[in-house]
Design an enzyme around this catalytic site. Sequence first.
Site, mmCIF file in Angstrom:
data_model
loop_
_atom_site.group_PDB
_atom_site.id
_atom_site.type_symbol
_atom_site.label_atom_id
_atom_site.label_comp_id
_atom_site.label_asym_id
_atom_site.label_seq_id
_atom_site.Cartn_x
_atom_site.Cartn_y
_atom_site.Cartn_z
ATOM 1 C CG HIS A 134 70.549 70.557 26.714
ATOM 2 N ND1 HIS A 134 71.840 70.603 26.383
ATOM 3 C CD2 HIS A 134 70.969 71.197 28.062
ATOM 4 C CE1 HIS A 134 72.738 71.362 27.117
ATOM 5 N NE2 HIS A 134 71.913 71.655 28.261
ATOM 6 C CG ASP A 211 69.790 64.035 26.630
ATOM 7 O OD1 ASP A 211 70.534 63.882 27.760
ATOM 8 O OD2 ASP A 211 70.036 65.158 26.343
ATOM 9 C CD GLN A 214 68.480 67.832 33.830
ATOM 10 O OE1 GLN A 214 68.067 67.742 34.796
ATOM 11 N NE2 GLN A 214 69.552 68.644 33.490
ATOM 12 C CE LYS A 237 73.109 68.038 33.162
ATOM 13 N NZ LYS A 237 73.187 69.444 33.519
ATOM 14 C CB CYS A 375 71.730 74.738 27.156
ATOM 15 S SG CYS A 375 73.133 75.474 27.894
HETATM 16 N N1 PLP Z 1 70.889 66.940 27.829
HETATM 17 C C1 PLP Z 1 70.335 67.456 28.874
HETATM 18 C C2 PLP Z 1 68.917 67.192 28.928
HETATM 19 C C3 PLP Z 1 70.835 68.402 29.834
HETATM 20 O O1 PLP Z 1 70.034 68.683 30.690
HETATM 21 C C4 PLP Z 1 72.148 68.602 29.717
HETATM 22 C C5 PLP Z 1 72.751 69.531 30.532
HETATM 23 O O2 PLP Z 1 72.183 70.423 31.135
HETATM 24 C C6 PLP Z 1 72.911 67.882 28.553
HETATM 25 C C7 PLP Z 1 72.138 67.182 27.894
HETATM 26 C C8 PLP Z 1 74.261 68.247 28.418
HETATM 27 O O3 PLP Z 1 75.135 67.730 29.623
HETATM 28 P P1 PLP Z 1 76.780 67.953 29.578
HETATM 29 O O4 PLP Z 1 76.841 69.525 29.683
HETATM 30 O O5 PLP Z 1 76.980 67.454 31.080
HETATM 31 O O6 PLP Z 1 77.316 67.266 28.888
#
Ligand code: PLP
Length: 417
Positions: A134, A211, A214, A237, A375
């Site tokens: 992401h 990270d 998900q 999420k 993203c």
């Molecule tokens: N990392 C992953 C794999 C994501 O799917 C997302 C959001 O879609 C993020 C990071 C960023 O999350 P946030 O926008 O809640 O900070």
Amino acid sequence: MTAPVSILHEDNTGTHARIRNDFPALHQRVNGKRLVYLDSAATAFKPRCVIEAVRDVWERDCANIHRGVHTLSQRATQRYEDARVKIGRFIGTDDRRELVFVRGATEAINLVAHSYALPRLGLGDEIVITGLEHHANIVPWQVVRDRTGATLKVVPVSISGEVALSAVEQQLSSKTKIVALAHVSNALGTILRVKEIVNRAHALGAVVLVDGAQAVPHLPVNVMDLGCDFYVFSGHKLYGPDGTGVLFARRELLESMVPYQTGGDMILSVTFEKTLYNELPARFEAGTPNISGAVGLAAAIDFISDVGLEWIFRHEQLLLKFAQEKLSKIEGLRFIGTASDKVGVISFVLEGVHAHDIGTILDAEGIAIRTGHHCAQPVVERMGVAATARASLGMYNDESDIVALAEGIQRVKQMLG
Ligand code: PLP
């Protein structure tokens, strides 16, 4: 509205109906149709207990934390700190000092990039990420690269959306200082082999940030078992409030890091000459945090624990298989991301139809999906497309949602195909 009956697994019917009833946002009509929510990878709906927990903080314990001697402040502090312990245990740490509340996964990664990486890295050092990250796990490392002279290396992704261990090994060396990788890809759903990658990175002396944005809604996660140094996720999420999130960091690392943000609550004492920083984890929580959000996130974790992540994983895996079978019968539909190990993220393209048009027509049918690059532009481009349509599953979805999606796609084809 009656909950659709599930035929997916024996114990499913009662549990599933109960789950659906707990999510008020599911029970509405959109554009005159029953809402079919298939965008939980973007954000998950909140169960009633989360909404009530947040409201309860505001109705009863609405006070600032840590600083007040009055009863409400003490109650709010207790609830906030209890939430920290609960969330820590949920991902496998008993040490409350290792759990920093942040605004979300994005802020957590930025915190590590700024507080850990920037002061340590220099010319000749390497940061390794994978090709399916992401943007939140790409851009902060580009900033570190540009400010320190370190090199940013990217592990290539196969056309099925997998990250081979051999491909990771090829990018790792004694120059690697940080490996930052997704536990689960948001665009494709691929589950990465994090534990093995952590072992390989540690053997070379690198630290690993995972990270988990998900991953935590779908799989049991234990940071001790994974062995990672940093683990981040977002509350929204995980069926919790938005503007909440968590950084887990090994205590020795946190102790050696400089604060990312400074101000109130992260200090022990301040004079104009000198400031002494607070103990962990307060040192990394400058300013008034999202108190009600933390309590709401703890309520979400109670809810998930009641249902059971094993149940959730099994339910979503069965639903994923059902969706794959159903959608694969649609002529002109191609799945993007076909890893053997994946969560319920179903990315696809439809021959001759732009992804945004799929999303718009489905919306008219009351079906919410996500379209675009999610993203994660580099991995979508790697898959040879500019955009995909993405249906993503949560614990409340069932076969009727998939059937509606398949019918909706047929309608898109009739209109545009
Ligand atoms: N990392 C992953 C794999 C994501 O799917 C997302 C959001 O879609 C993020 C990071 C960023 O999350 P946030 O926008 O809640 O900070």
